[in-house]
Design an enzyme around this catalytic site. Structure first.
Site, PDB file in Angstrom:
ATOM      1  N   ASN A 114      46.520  29.631  28.805  1.00  0.00           N
ATOM      2  CA  ASN A 114      46.397  28.177  28.887  1.00  0.00           C
ATOM      3  C   ASN A 114      44.955  27.851  28.512  1.00  0.00           C
ATOM      4  OD1 ASN A 114      46.286  25.482  29.518  1.00  0.00           O
ATOM      5  ND2 ASN A 114      46.294  25.784  31.739  1.00  0.00           N
TER       6      ASN A 114
ATOM      7  N   LYS B 218      43.628  25.036  28.101  1.00  0.00           N
ATOM      8  CA  LYS B 218      43.129  23.790  28.702  1.00  0.00           C
ATOM      9  C   LYS B 218      42.415  22.964  27.613  1.00  0.00           C
ATOM     10  CE  LYS B 218      42.679  26.319  32.989  1.00  0.00           C
ATOM     11  NZ  LYS B 218      42.346  26.217  34.393  1.00  0.00           N
TER      12      LYS B 218
ATOM     13  N   HIS C 105      51.179  21.498  35.424  1.00  0.00           N
ATOM     14  CA  HIS C 105      49.963  22.244  35.789  1.00  0.00           C
ATOM     15  C   HIS C 105      49.218  21.486  36.902  1.00  0.00           C
ATOM     16  CE1 HIS C 105      46.049  24.155  35.524  1.00  0.00           C
ATOM     17  NE2 HIS C 105      46.678  25.174  34.979  1.00  0.00           N
TER      18      HIS C 105
ATOM     19  N   GLU D 249      46.219  20.892  37.324  1.00  0.00           N
ATOM     20  CA  GLU D 249      45.182  19.955  36.852  1.00  0.00           C
ATOM     21  C   GLU D 249      45.811  18.631  36.431  1.00  0.00           C
ATOM     22  OE1 GLU D 249      43.332  22.647  34.086  1.00  0.00           O
ATOM     23  OE2 GLU D 249      42.658  23.861  35.784  1.00  0.00           O
TER      24      GLU D 249
ATOM     25  N   GLU E 257      51.334  29.224  40.746  1.00  0.00           N
ATOM     26  CA  GLU E 257      49.878  29.113  40.655  1.00  0.00           C
ATOM     27  C   GLU E 257      49.317  28.501  41.933  1.00  0.00           C
ATOM     28  OE1 GLU E 257      48.469  29.276  36.387  1.00  0.00           O
ATOM     29  OE2 GLU E 257      48.814  27.168  36.786  1.00  0.00           O
TER      30      GLU E 257
ATOM     31  N   GLY F 125      40.907  28.789  38.380  1.00  0.00           N
ATOM     32  CA  GLY F 125      39.555  28.526  37.895  1.00  0.00           C
ATOM     33  C   GLY F 125      38.480  28.741  38.946  1.00  0.00           C
TER      34      GLY F 125
ATOM     35  N   SER G  92      43.209  32.839  38.245  1.00  0.00           N
ATOM     36  CA  SER G  92      42.129  33.821  38.050  1.00  0.00           C
ATOM     37  C   SER G  92      42.652  35.226  37.762  1.00  0.00           C
ATOM     38  CB  SER G  92      41.174  33.819  39.248  1.00  0.00           C
ATOM     39  OG  SER G  92      40.597  32.535  39.410  1.00  0.00           O
TER      40      SER G  92
HETATM   41  C1  PEP Z   1      45.568  28.162  34.638  1.00  0.00           C
HETATM   42  O1  PEP Z   1      44.932  27.352  33.984  1.00  0.00           O
HETATM   43  O2  PEP Z   1      46.793  28.044  34.714  1.00  0.00           O
HETATM   44  C2  PEP Z   1      44.859  29.236  35.306  1.00  0.00           C
HETATM   45  C3  PEP Z   1      45.530  30.087  36.009  1.00  0.00           C
HETATM   46  O3  PEP Z   1      43.489  29.264  35.144  1.00  0.00           O
HETATM   47  P1  PEP Z   1      42.512  30.484  35.572  1.00  0.00           P
HETATM   48  O4  PEP Z   1      43.134  31.748  35.053  1.00  0.00           O
HETATM   49  O5  PEP Z   1      41.215  30.162  34.912  1.00  0.00           O
HETATM   50  O6  PEP Z   1      42.439  30.483  37.058  1.00  0.00           O
END
Ligand code: PEP
Length: 255
Positions: free
Chosen positions: A13, A15, A99, A101, A171, A177, A217
């Site tokens: 992703n 972003k 997501h 975000e 998630e 992040g 992460s």
């Molecule tokens: C994501 O954007 O779905 C995500 C898991 O980000 P990160 O791996 O940076 O935590």
């Protein structure tokens, strides 16, 4: 449960990262690193304006390019939005929906997530549906209830047949992040709880066949342990999907 029945999907992703030129350079770098790694599907979800360049660079490779969101209407007065029909006409097969975000900063609710999921599926796309608890919910011991409710609301009206084109990305919001990762046990337990909810709604066969990724992460260091878990069928990767060698290591861990 039989993990071998499920397709492992490693999806990046991006972003709000990578211009078209940057995406081209990145795909050209990562393409040889993931070539021939047939143990998983490889997807990068890109900003709308970057999709065409990424697709062109990925031509002839095992990399698919997806989108990061989609609107639920076909067309109309929805300034700034993009429809499923627009994406499919551009050859986009995957789309991230829900997501955290989008939920946190752009007012997405389970109701709008559900509408987007149904629109994307109706257009023939494969959906990567994101859900997960926030930190306070985990600390209060209600993670199971939260992911159960999200799964039910986000998939309301989705048929068992359509579930063949749904990937769920578990998630935990506190891990996205932040550098904090769910332990492999936490990831496995919650992915397993989501699978139980799928079994309740659709029956065992659909539940066993549905790919449930972990995201939060995931990186080159922790991917192998997370992906080894029975209920973790891949990863949705943010930060580490912007670094070709880190992403390669995750793909290798999925083989
Ligand atoms: C994501 O954007 O779905 C995500 C898991 O980000 P990160 O791996 O940076 O935590």
């Amino acid at each position: 449960m039989n993990k071998a029945k499920r397709r492992v999907v490693i999806a990046g992703n991006w972003k709000m990262n990578f211009t078209p030129a940057e995406a081209t350079a990145f795909i050209n770098e990562v393409k040889p690193l993931v070539a021939g790694k047939s143990g998983c599907d490889v997807v990068f979800c890109a900003p709308y304006v970057t999709i065409a360049a990424a697709q062109k660079a990925a031509e002839g490779s095992n990399i698919s390019i997806g989108a990061e969101n989609v609107h639920f209407e076909d067309h109309g007065a929805f300034t700034g939005e993009v429809s499923a029909k627009m994406l499919t006409e551009c050859g986009v097969k995957y789309v991230i929906i829900g997501h955290s975000e989008r939920r946190q900063y752009f007012g997405e609710t389970d109701t709008t997530v559900n509408l987007r999921v149904k629109a994307a599926l109706a257009a023939g796309m494969t959906v990567i549906l994101c859900l997960g608890e926030v930190k306070e919910q985990r600390l209060s011991g209600i993670t199971r209830e939260i992911v159960s409710m999200q799964t039910k609301l986000d998939l309301a009206g989705v048929s068992a047949e359509e579930m063949k084109r749904v990937i769920i990305a578990y998630e935990p919001v506190w891990a996205i992040g932040t550098g904090l990762t769910a332990t492999p046990e936490q990831a496995d337990e919650t992915c397993g709880q989501i699978r139980e909810v799928l079994a309740e709604i659709y029956g065992e066969e659909v539940a066993e066949a549905t790919t449930i990724q972990y995201g939060g992460s995931m990186n080159d260091k922790n991917a192998a342990e997370l992906l080894a878990k029975e209920n973790v069928d891949g990863g949705l990767i943010g930060g580490a999907s912007l670094v070709a060698t880190k992403f390669e290591a995750i793909v290798n861990a999925a083989q």
